[in-house]
Design a protein around this motif. Structure first.
Motif, PDB file in Angstrom:
ATOM      1  N   UNK A 134     -12.256  24.564  23.961  1.00 37.12           N
ATOM      2  CA  UNK A 134     -11.247  25.810  23.846  1.00 37.12           C
ATOM      3  C   UNK A 134     -11.251  26.075  23.079  1.00 37.12           C
ATOM      4  N   UNK A 135     -11.889  26.265  21.530  1.00 45.30           N
ATOM      5  CA  UNK A 135     -11.991  26.487  20.515  1.00 45.30           C
ATOM      6  C   UNK A 135     -13.502  27.737  20.380  1.00 45.30           C
ATOM      7  N   UNK A 136     -14.316  27.395  21.465  1.00 42.01           N
ATOM      8  CA  UNK A 136     -15.595  27.668  20.658  1.00 42.01           C
ATOM      9  C   UNK A 136     -15.429  29.165  22.143  1.00 42.01           C
ATOM     10  N   UNK A 137     -14.272  28.667  23.205  1.00 39.55           N
ATOM     11  CA  UNK A 137     -14.137  29.507  24.219  1.00 39.55           C
ATOM     12  C   UNK A 137     -13.813  30.875  23.346  1.00 39.55           C
ATOM     13  N   UNK A 138     -12.302  30.637  22.541  1.00 35.76           N
ATOM     14  CA  UNK A 138     -11.240  31.331  22.376  1.00 35.76           C
ATOM     15  C   UNK A 138     -12.572  32.445  21.529  1.00 35.76           C
ATOM     16  N   UNK A 144     -16.081  36.793  18.009  1.00 34.49           N
ATOM     17  CA  UNK A 144     -16.304  36.355  16.634  1.00 34.49           C
ATOM     18  C   UNK A 144     -17.781  36.480  16.653  1.00 34.49           C
ATOM     19  N   UNK A 145     -18.525  36.262  14.898  1.00 36.16           N
ATOM     20  CA  UNK A 145     -19.755  35.876  15.142  1.00 36.16           C
ATOM     21  C   UNK A 145     -19.597  34.136  15.215  1.00 36.16           C
ATOM     22  N   UNK A 146     -21.153  33.651  15.828  1.00 34.58           N
ATOM     23  CA  UNK A 146     -20.817  32.230  16.058  1.00 34.58           C
ATOM     24  C   UNK A 146     -21.287  31.222  14.899  1.00 34.58           C
ATOM     25  N   UNK A 147     -22.772  32.709  14.494  1.00 36.73           N
ATOM     26  CA  UNK A 147     -23.426  32.140  13.751  1.00 36.73           C
ATOM     27  C   UNK A 147     -24.014  33.013  12.092  1.00 36.73           C
ATOM     28  N   UNK A 148     -24.197  32.930  11.142  1.00 36.11           N
ATOM     29  CA  UNK A 148     -24.739  34.107  10.527  1.00 36.11           C
ATOM     30  C   UNK A 148     -25.337  33.601   9.544  1.00 36.11           C
TER      31      UNK A 148
END
Length: 150
Positions: A134-138, A144-148
């Protein structure tokens, strides 16, 4: 309020080896502090106020920490605590930032007919599926950027 437990109620579900597993009643303290593991030890005043539950007087030592605004708004106990230590933050986010779970599955079409005549395309029927929490889906829905990197 937690309890009554201990000597007043030895059959309480929180009792393990004749001791409360949640360490209630807590000691009276004048100031909130942090223990060696980074967890808060809350101030508990000795103001001689108490509530009676099952004939046992429970004072500030038996109060479970709570957030008054959330308690009133959602009419439920929500455990919210703020930790100020790095080890605590690492522990809390260990499960949130855990790697994605994966499942391997195959889709097979069958009509209860002799399927041995037709060749099965294993590559077409193979899926490598990812579980999204649920956290990753939202996080992805809000863009939001998943990684950078920098």
């Amino acid at each position: 309020m937690h309890g009554p437990c201990g000597g007043d109620n030895p059959k309480c579900p929180c009792m393990i080896e004749n001791k409360c597993s949640k360490n209630f009643p807590k000691p009276f303290l004048d100031h909130t502090s942090v223990d060696s593991n980074g967890y808060p030890i809350y101030r508990r005043r000795n103001d001689d106020l108490f509530v009676e539950n099952s004939g046992v007087k429970l004072d500030n030592r038996s109060v479970v920490p709570y957030h008054k605004v959330l308690l009133k708004r959602y009419q439920a106990h929500i455990n919210v605590e703020w930790y100020n230590q790095g080890a605590s933050i690492k522990y809390l986010f260990k499960y949130v930032n855990k790697g994605p779970d994966r499942a391997t599955m195959a889709v097979i079409q069958s009509n209860n007919v002799d399927d041995t005549k037709d060749a099965v395309d294993e590559i077409k029927n193979y899926y490598d599926c990812r579980y999204l929490s649920a956290c990753e889906v939202s996080w992805r829905i809000f863009g939001f950027d998943v990684h950078y990197k920098y």
